[in-house]
Structure formats: C-alpha cells, structure tokens
Design an enzyme around this catalytic site. Structure first.
Site, PDB file in Angstrom:
ATOM      1  N   ARG A  50       0.850  -1.204   0.000  1.00 25.14           N
ATOM      2  CA  ARG A  50       0.000   0.000   0.000  1.00 25.14           C
ATOM      3  C   ARG A  50       0.882   1.249   0.000  1.00 25.14           C
ATOM      4  O   ARG A  50       0.562   2.251  -0.625  1.00 25.14           O
ATOM      5  CB  ARG A  50      -0.960  -0.004   1.205  1.00 25.14           C
ATOM      6  CG  ARG A  50      -1.739   1.290   1.339  1.00 25.14           C
ATOM      7  CD  ARG A  50      -3.063   1.196   2.086  1.00 25.14           C
ATOM      8  NE  ARG A  50      -3.101   0.286   3.186  1.00 25.14           N
ATOM      9  CZ  ARG A  50      -2.546   0.474   4.405  1.00 25.14           C
ATOM     10  NH1 ARG A  50      -1.887   1.588   4.641  1.00 25.14           N
ATOM     11  NH2 ARG A  50      -2.638  -0.430   5.340  1.00 25.14           N
ATOM     12  N   TYR A 102     -15.151  17.499 -16.237  1.00 26.30           N
ATOM     13  CA  TYR A 102     -15.621  16.110 -16.237  1.00 26.30           C
ATOM     14  C   TYR A 102     -16.755  15.937 -15.208  1.00 26.30           C
ATOM     15  O   TYR A 102     -16.653  16.412 -14.078  1.00 26.30           O
ATOM     16  CB  TYR A 102     -14.443  15.181 -15.923  1.00 26.30           C
ATOM     17  CG  TYR A 102     -14.876  13.760 -15.709  1.00 26.30           C
ATOM     18  CD1 TYR A 102     -15.578  13.078 -16.703  1.00 26.30           C
ATOM     19  CD2 TYR A 102     -14.621  13.103 -14.523  1.00 26.30           C
ATOM     20  CE1 TYR A 102     -16.002  11.769 -16.498  1.00 26.30           C
ATOM     21  CE2 TYR A 102     -15.036  11.797 -14.315  1.00 26.30           C
ATOM     22  CZ  TYR A 102     -15.734  11.140 -15.309  1.00 26.30           C
ATOM     23  OH  TYR A 102     -16.158   9.863 -15.100  1.00 26.30           O
ATOM     24  N   ASP A 174      -6.170  19.286 -14.541  1.00 25.48           N
ATOM     25  CA  ASP A 174      -6.477  17.931 -15.015  1.00 25.48           C
ATOM     26  C   ASP A 174      -6.023  17.886 -16.474  1.00 25.48           C
ATOM     27  O   ASP A 174      -6.625  18.496 -17.345  1.00 25.48           O
ATOM     28  CB  ASP A 174      -7.979  17.675 -14.875  1.00 25.48           C
ATOM     29  CG  ASP A 174      -8.374  16.250 -15.270  1.00 25.48           C
ATOM     30  OD1 ASP A 174      -7.663  15.649 -16.100  1.00 25.48           O
ATOM     31  OD2 ASP A 174      -9.398  15.759 -14.764  1.00 25.48           O
ATOM     32  N   LYS A 199      -7.288   6.900 -19.729  1.00 23.67           N
ATOM     33  CA  LYS A 199      -7.507   7.413 -21.081  1.00 23.67           C
ATOM     34  C   LYS A 199      -6.239   7.218 -21.932  1.00 23.67           C
ATOM     35  O   LYS A 199      -5.800   6.113 -22.119  1.00 23.67           O
ATOM     36  CB  LYS A 199      -7.954   8.873 -20.994  1.00 23.67           C
ATOM     37  CG  LYS A 199      -9.136   9.085 -20.016  1.00 23.67           C
ATOM     38  CD  LYS A 199     -10.361   8.370 -20.468  1.00 23.67           C
ATOM     39  CE  LYS A 199     -11.512   8.256 -19.475  1.00 23.67           C
ATOM     40  NZ  LYS A 199     -11.402   8.672 -18.123  1.00 23.67           N
TER      41      LYS A 199
HETATM   42  C1  LIG Z   1     -10.902  14.758 -17.674  1.00 25.35           C
HETATM   43  C2  LIG Z   1     -11.180  13.587 -16.780  1.00 25.35           C
HETATM   44  N1  LIG Z   1     -10.721  13.600 -15.526  1.00 25.35           N
HETATM   45  C3  LIG Z   1     -10.943  12.567 -14.687  1.00 25.35           C
HETATM   46  C4  LIG Z   1     -11.673  11.467 -15.079  1.00 25.35           C
HETATM   47  C5  LIG Z   1     -11.922  10.337 -14.093  1.00 25.35           C
HETATM   48  O1  LIG Z   1     -11.070   9.269 -14.363  1.00 25.35           O
HETATM   49  P1  LIG Z   1     -11.397   7.733 -14.046  1.00 25.35           P
HETATM   50  O2  LIG Z   1     -12.551   7.334 -14.908  1.00 25.35           O
HETATM   51  O3  LIG Z   1     -10.123   7.043 -14.368  1.00 25.35           O
HETATM   52  O4  LIG Z   1     -11.736   7.651 -12.584  1.00 25.35           O
HETATM   53  C6  LIG Z   1     -12.163  11.407 -16.383  1.00 25.35           C
HETATM   54  C7  LIG Z   1     -12.943  10.231 -16.830  1.00 25.35           C
HETATM   55  O5  LIG Z   1     -13.531  10.238 -17.884  1.00 25.35           O
HETATM   56  C8  LIG Z   1     -11.912  12.499 -17.256  1.00 25.35           C
HETATM   57  O6  LIG Z   1     -12.369  12.503 -18.529  1.00 25.35           O
END
Ligand SMILES: Cc1ncc(COP(=O)(O)O)c(C=O)c1O
Length: 386
Positions: A50, A102, A174, A199
């Site tokens: 962990r 998101y 992000d 992604k």
């Molecule tokens: C821009 C963005 N940030 C964060 C996330 C969240 O990621 P996860 O689905 O891996 O938890 C996504 C998911 O689509 C996203 O498009």
C-alpha cells in the site's frame, strides 16, 4: 538520464532500468503485498505494497519525468487521484473551478466535498478575469481542465498560473485530454497535475487508473501520506499495463492528433453537423491559445448535430468503427453521448450552460485508418443521423 533526453526516450527508460536481481529487461510485475526484511527495520525501501511497490514506482518515475515534476503518485482511478488532491484541503477552504469539467469531478465537488465543509465556485475560466473575481479570502485552490471535457474549450493555463501566484493559491490542472505529450501544466505555473491514466496514458481501454504529478516535495509528501492512509492505490498489474501504455504514448498521440484533424475537417463540411468543436480548426475560439499552449490538438472531436437528440441517438447507434462507450483515449475509436453518459450526473441547466445539448456527440478518434473512420461516420450520418 541526461536532462535534455527527449519525451519518447524518457517514456521508455525512466524508472525502467533492467531489474537488478534478474536482469529482466522489462520491469516485472511485483505481485507481492509485502517484503521480507533482513532484520527488524532492515529493508530495501519496500515494506508493504500500500505504501510502495516497485512496479508502481517505475510507473510513477516515468510519469513524473514526462510531466516535468519530481514526484509522481498513481491511484486506483482518475477519481481516486482527484480525491487524493482534495485531501490537501480543510474544512472552510474554497476552490475556484472551471465550469466545463468532467462530470465525475463535478459530482465529487458538488455532492461529496461540501459534506466536509469545502466550498466550490464554478466559473467560465476561458475568461481569466472571472477566475480572479471568484477568489475569496478562504480560497486555496484553482482547479482547471484544458481542453475541457466534452466541449474542448481552451483555458489559458499561464494566465491561471499568474493568478495563482499573485494570490498564493495552488493551481491544479487535469491534463487527461492533452496528456504530457501535448501539454505540461507544471511549466505553465501549475503546482499539481492530475490524470485519468485510464484514457490516453494507458491508451488501450483495458486499465482504470489515475495519477498526480507535483514538483513540490512537501505537497508530494502530503499526498503520499494521505494515499497510504486512505489506500486508493493501483495494483501491480494495473501499474504494469499503464507503464506499457506509456511506452507508445508519443506515437499514439501523433496518430490520434492527425486522425482527429482529418475527422474534424470532414465533419465541418457535413450538412448534418451544425458545429464542430475541435481546437485544431482555425474557427475554434481557442485555436490561437491551443497553438501557443499545446504541441498538438488532441484526439477528441465534439459535434453538435442539426437534428438534435434524434440525430444523436441515431448516429451513436449506427457507427461500426466508433464503439458506443463511456470512455475515450483508447487506440480504438469511441463515440459517446455526453447528455446521458459522461455528463449524465450534471443537471440539465448546468449542461446547457456549458453548451452541451441533446444533439451533442463526443468522438474519441482512434488510430484506425482515417479514411475508414470518415467513411464510417458518413454512412452512419446518412443512415438517419440527420
Ligand atoms: C478529464 C477527466 N478527468 C478525470 C476522469 C476520471 O477518471 P477515471 O474514470 O479514471 O476515474 C475522467 C474520466 O472520464 C476524465 O475525462
């Protein structure tokens, strides 16, 4: 590794020296929860997985290098990474957030975090003066996404960096849509970079993961402690798959960008499409900023269909090469309907205010042959998507 070593080389070699005990060329999957000690407290830096695991550490070093930060941390998902950053905040703190973000982040900021006394203001961050206007005496953080999901708006990250510096705030970006291949927020004044590695970084739609990269040792330590305490780590197999994805990130992104440009130009000429949102098109309001801030325009193209909801449903059900999914960033093309899928959690008026309508469709353009992708979209549009 020399400081001037290029992205493609770092992606393959940082954190990935041959295994010391066996010479294995590829970083092994250290499928172990714990590590045998020579004596009490006498270990080789690994005690319990962990806290730290060698496969995960290789991935974290590679990611940190690609983002230009000194410390990388990986998480069980992008949302776990975002939540990890939230643990830096305390009751009474306030965050200014870009309003086109998101849907899962929106849900965390509007339903979970307010329960801990953290407040959020959502602003049109394409206008930096709106960010500055929303800052309060208890503001601690600016939270930005650029390009935004799903409308692909561009936010001037260097301007955000200036605002953060002037007000003593932490700027979080992000960077999921751009990836470190196209954009490095730490170079533009950000303190914390977040990724859904699910992604483009993983890149093959086969592993959920998240990452945070920082350059500040104190923030890195704080995040490491909170992650070890809350436990949202990726397993070694997931770390290994993500590390394998990273090796081809540069070549995949070049293809994604080229194919998305072809698809965007193709769709811009179609009568069924009322608007194409793609930063690579000179008509996009953020085109000049994208040219300045990014090294390519990314692989996502969002469109508004003239025929509204019916046309969007028809298109999403008619493509052959674009799979109808919640995801994006994989080598295979994907199509999504933000109104009910990725942004289903946001209220209708919230979506409309961001420009998302019942006729909006998001395309994650893969690395298939672009002519096949355009032919697929033409067929699908003609079969009722108008
Ligand atoms: C821009 C963005 N940030 C964060 C996330 C969240 O990621 P996860 O689905 O891996 O938890 C996504 C998911 O689509 C996203 O498009």
């Amino acid at each position: 590794m020399a400081d001037d070593t290029r992205f493609e080389t770092r992606a393959l070699h940082v954190g990935q020296a041959p295994d010391e005990s066996t010479g294995a060329t590829v970083v092994p999957v250290y499928q172990t929860t714990t590590y045998t000690q020579q004596g009490i407290g006498n270990h080789r830096g690994f005690e319990y997985s962990r806290g730290a695991n060698p496969t995960r550490e290789a991935l974290e070093q590679a990611l940190a290098s690609l983002e230009g930060g000194r410390f990388g941390l990986t998480y069980a998902s992008g949302m776990a990474a975002i939540h990890g950053v939230m643990t830096l905040l305390r009751t009474g703190d306030h965050v200014v957030v870009c309003d086109d973000l998101y849907g899962g982040s929106y849900r965390l900021f509007t339903t979970v975090m307010p329960g801990f006394g953290v407040k959020f203001s959502f602003v049109d961050a394409t206008r930096p003066e709106q960010i500055e206007k929303a800052i309060q005496s208890n503001t601690k953080m600016l939270w930005m996404e650029s390009p935004t999901n799903p409308m692909l708006r561009l936010i001037d990250l260097a301007a955000c960096g200036d605002i953060a510096k002037r007000h003593g705030l932490q700027l979080v970006v992000d960077n999921t849509f751009a990836t470190p291949y196209l954009q490095n927020p730490l170079d533009l004044g950000a303190h914390i970079v977040v990724h859904s590695t699910t992604k483009y970084i993983g890149g093959h739609s086969d592993v959920i993961g998240g990452a945070v990269v920082v350059d500040d040792e104190q923030i890195g330590d704080q995040l490491r402690t909170s992650r070890n305490t809350t436990g949202g780590i990726p397993g070694p197999w997931d770390a290994w798959l993500t590390l394998r994805g990273i090796k081809t990130l540069a070549v995949r992104m070049r293809e994604h960008c080229a194919n998305a440009t072809r698809v965007a130009e193709f769709l811009a000429d179609r009568r069924e499409v009322s608007r194409v949102h793609f930063p690579g098109l000179p008509t996009h309001p953020g085109h000049a900023l994208a040219e300045r801030q990014m090294r390519g325009f990314g692989g996502v193209v969002t469109i508004d269909l003239a025929g509204g909801a019916d046309a969007a449903h028809a298109l999403c059900g008619a493509t052959e090469h674009f799979a109808l999914t919640e995801g994006l960033g994989g080598v295979e093309s994907q199509i999504g309907y933000p109104w009910l899928m990725s942004h289903g959690a946001s209220p209708a008026e919230e979506k409309r205010s961001k420009g998302i309508t019942e006729g909006t469709v998001r395309l994650s353009v893969g690395i298939e042959h672009p002519a096949d992708l355009c032919a697929d979209l033409a067929r699908a549009l003609e079969s009722g998507g108008s």
